[in-house]
Design an enzyme around this catalytic site. Structure first.
Site, PDB file in Angstrom:
ATOM      1  N   ARG A  48       0.848  -1.184   0.000  1.00 39.82           N
ATOM      2  CA  ARG A  48       0.000   0.000   0.000  1.00 39.82           C
ATOM      3  C   ARG A  48       0.886   1.237   0.000  1.00 39.82           C
ATOM      4  O   ARG A  48       2.086   1.137   0.129  1.00 39.82           O
ATOM      5  CB  ARG A  48      -0.909   0.010   1.216  1.00 39.82           C
ATOM      6  CG  ARG A  48      -0.171  -0.304   2.548  1.00 39.82           C
ATOM      7  CD  ARG A  48      -0.704   0.442   3.723  1.00 39.82           C
ATOM      8  NE  ARG A  48      -0.523   1.862   3.584  1.00 39.82           N
ATOM      9  CZ  ARG A  48       0.611   2.532   3.740  1.00 39.82           C
ATOM     10  NH1 ARG A  48       1.731   1.872   4.057  1.00 39.82           N
ATOM     11  NH2 ARG A  48       0.653   3.835   3.590  1.00 39.82           N
ATOM     12  N   ARG A  91      -7.213  -0.381  -7.143  1.00 38.94           N
ATOM     13  CA  ARG A  91      -7.455   0.796  -6.291  1.00 38.94           C
ATOM     14  C   ARG A  91      -7.407   2.032  -7.185  1.00 38.94           C
ATOM     15  O   ARG A  91      -6.406   2.268  -7.852  1.00 38.94           O
ATOM     16  CB  ARG A  91      -6.406   0.913  -5.168  1.00 38.94           C
ATOM     17  CG  ARG A  91      -6.438  -0.240  -4.183  1.00 38.94           C
ATOM     18  CD  ARG A  91      -5.557   0.037  -2.973  1.00 38.94           C
ATOM     19  NE  ARG A  91      -6.202   0.989  -2.050  1.00 38.94           N
ATOM     20  CZ  ARG A  91      -5.559   1.593  -1.064  1.00 38.94           C
ATOM     21  NH1 ARG A  91      -4.263   1.390  -0.892  1.00 38.94           N
ATOM     22  NH2 ARG A  91      -6.197   2.426  -0.268  1.00 38.94           N
ATOM     23  N   ASP A 239      -2.030  10.923  -2.546  1.00 40.02           N
ATOM     24  CA  ASP A 239      -2.338   9.839  -3.496  1.00 40.02           C
ATOM     25  C   ASP A 239      -2.577  10.372  -4.888  1.00 40.02           C
ATOM     26  O   ASP A 239      -2.394   9.657  -5.866  1.00 40.02           O
ATOM     27  CB  ASP A 239      -3.555   9.051  -2.993  1.00 40.02           C
ATOM     28  CG  ASP A 239      -3.178   8.256  -1.755  1.00 40.02           C
ATOM     29  OD1 ASP A 239      -3.211   8.831  -0.651  1.00 40.02           O
ATOM     30  OD2 ASP A 239      -2.806   7.070  -1.914  1.00 40.02           O
ATOM     31  N   LYS A 250      -5.172  10.221   2.514  1.00 39.95           N
ATOM     32  CA  LYS A 250      -5.925   9.422   3.470  1.00 39.95           C
ATOM     33  C   LYS A 250      -7.022  10.210   4.178  1.00 39.95           C
ATOM     34  O   LYS A 250      -6.795  11.352   4.572  1.00 39.95           O
ATOM     35  CB  LYS A 250      -4.947   8.842   4.512  1.00 39.95           C
ATOM     36  CG  LYS A 250      -5.526   7.898   5.518  1.00 39.95           C
ATOM     37  CD  LYS A 250      -6.321   6.757   4.901  1.00 39.95           C
ATOM     38  CE  LYS A 250      -5.528   6.031   3.860  1.00 39.95           C
ATOM     39  NZ  LYS A 250      -6.326   5.223   2.949  1.00 39.95           N
TER      40      LYS A 250
HETATM   41  C1  LIG Z   1       3.512   7.907   0.237  1.00 44.63           C
HETATM   42  S1  LIG Z   1       2.043   7.019   0.475  1.00 44.63           S
HETATM   43  C2  LIG Z   1       0.811   8.111   0.044  1.00 44.63           C
HETATM   44  C3  LIG Z   1      -0.536   7.810   0.679  1.00 44.63           C
HETATM   45  O1  LIG Z   1      -1.003   6.431   0.536  1.00 44.63           O
HETATM   46  C4  LIG Z   1      -1.709   6.062   1.736  1.00 44.63           C
HETATM   47  O2  LIG Z   1      -2.951   5.451   1.484  1.00 44.63           O
HETATM   48  P1  LIG Z   1      -3.147   3.821   1.684  1.00 44.63           P
HETATM   49  O3  LIG Z   1      -2.564   3.483   3.019  1.00 44.63           O
HETATM   50  O4  LIG Z   1      -4.650   3.639   1.613  1.00 44.63           O
HETATM   51  O5  LIG Z   1      -2.425   3.210   0.516  1.00 44.63           O
HETATM   52  C5  LIG Z   1      -1.942   7.370   2.441  1.00 44.63           C
HETATM   53  O6  LIG Z   1      -3.010   8.109   1.845  1.00 44.63           O
HETATM   54  C6  LIG Z   1      -0.605   8.044   2.164  1.00 44.63           C
HETATM   55  O7  LIG Z   1      -0.575   9.390   2.513  1.00 44.63           O
END
Ligand SMILES: CSC[C@H]1O[C@H](OP(=O)(O)O)[C@H](O)[C@@H]1O
EC number: 5.3.1.23
Length: 348
Positions: A48, A91, A239, A250
């Site tokens: 992730r 995703r 993201d 997030k």
């Molecule tokens: C450098 S990671 C960017 C971003 O990804 C994470 O989301 P997820 O845990 O759902 O993949 C989170 O939004 C991070 O800030």
């Protein structure tokens, strides 16, 4: 600064991933041999973080075409694009996945006259290049961001944006790692980040490894700490950032940004250029991933609500650019006018 773990490794003929759903209690490394297993790992957040998702998708595309026995380039290209759409469906919000897949697609097309077996090797080589580039880029993001940090600062961060979420070092967490490396004597407030607790489980694990002082807080505590003057800077990841600087990140990031503005605290977004989406004008157009309600109604698979409780579970929110102080990138700090200055990042 040394990070002795990799979220993703290409080993001989397959991927090895550090299963992030098992951290911090268990460090489980799993072999991934098929595109379906890559899709599943991304969907279930075993892998992730926007950059890490892009890297895994790139290797996944190679795994999807490696054994194809196409008659010609045209039929190979049809299969390749079918697998690209399949991987993208895992995703939708993080732009790095489509960015990495599209980069491979363009590289393949530029080599369309080559032998198909050679094209397959070019796909793997491009995936490895994307992976290696991300490590260098994330280190640079940290170096650039650390210059903004003053000695003794308390920095608040959200979710997980470390080496686990990227090729190495991370984005927002790379800023924190490098500020610590520069002897800035920082302390970190780590948002637990409901519902999947990336902060409590993953950022805490990474900061422990780095021996950086931090306190875990519940997401609801952030505003009160800011009001008490106990936060000097907020730095988060992203993201997808649109052409005008609106930022998908997030869930909970928007609330932090509004609270930071209210309390006159600098709010920075740390990201590689691969997380900017210049094709999308504003944050209103970003598709926000909705995940299973059980992630909200259960904790570690234990129910915390009455049976048959409905729950809403958007994985991200969008922060309008007016709440953002600046963007920390591998090319430096981007300040307003964001539309103009983001565009400049991509000019040759
Ligand atoms: C450098 S990671 C960017 C971003 O990804 C994470 O989301 P997820 O845990 O759902 O993949 C989170 O939004 C991070 O800030």
């Amino acid at each position: 600064m040394q990070q002795n773990y990799q979220s993703i490794t290409w080993q001989d003929d397959h991927l090895v991933i550090l299963d992030q759903t098992q951290l911090p209690l268990r460090e489980i490394y799993s072999d991934v041999n098929t595109i379906g297993q890559v899709w599943d790992a991304i969907k279930k957040l075993k892998v992730r973080g926007a950059p890490a998702i892009g890297i895994a998708g790139a290797y996944g595309l190679y795994l999807g075409v490696r054994d194809l026995e196409s008659k010609n380039f045209t039929s190979f290209n049809v299969e390749l694009n079918r697998w690209i759409e399949y991987l993208k469906s895992s995703r939708p919000t993080a732009v790095n996945l489509s960015w990495a897949l599209e980069r491979i697609n363009q590289t393949v097309y530029a080599n369309k006259d080559k032998d198909l077996e050679e094209i397959k090797e070019i796909i793997l080589k491009t995936a490895k290049t994307i992976h290696d580039e991300d490590k260098r880029v994330c280190k640079k993001i940290g170096e650039n961001g650390a210059e903004l940090v003053e000695k003794g600062w308390n920095i608040l961060t959200h979710c997980n944006t470390g080496g686990l979420a990227t090729g190495a070092y991370g984005t927002a967490l790379s800023v924190i790692l490098h500020a610590d490396d520069d002897d800035k004597d920082i302390h970190v407030w780590v948002d637990e980040t409901r519902p999947l607790l990336q902060g409590a489980r993953l950022t805490a694990w990474e900061l422990k490894q780095a021996e950086i002082p931090f306190h875990m807080i519940t997401d609801s505590m952030a505003g009160s700490l800011m009001k008490q003057g106990k936060v000097d800077m907020v730095v988060v990841g992203a993201d997808r950032v649109t052409a005008n600087g609106d930022t998908a990140n997030k869930i909970g990031t928007y609330s932090l940004a509004v609270l930071a503005k209210e309390n006159e605290i600098p709010f920075y977004v740390a990201l590689p250029l691969s997380t900017f989406d210049l094709e999308t004008d504003t944050g209103d157009e970003i598709e926000i991933e909705e995940r299973e309600p059980e992630e909200v109604t259960h904790l570690a698979k234990t129910p915390i609500t009455p049976k048959k409780t409905d729950a809403y579970n958007p994985a991200f929110d969008v922060t309008p650019n007016k709440y953002i102080t600046g963007f920390i990138t591998e090319k430096g700090i981007v300040e307003p006018d964001f539309k103009k200055n983001i565009k400049k990042l991509f000019e040759k």
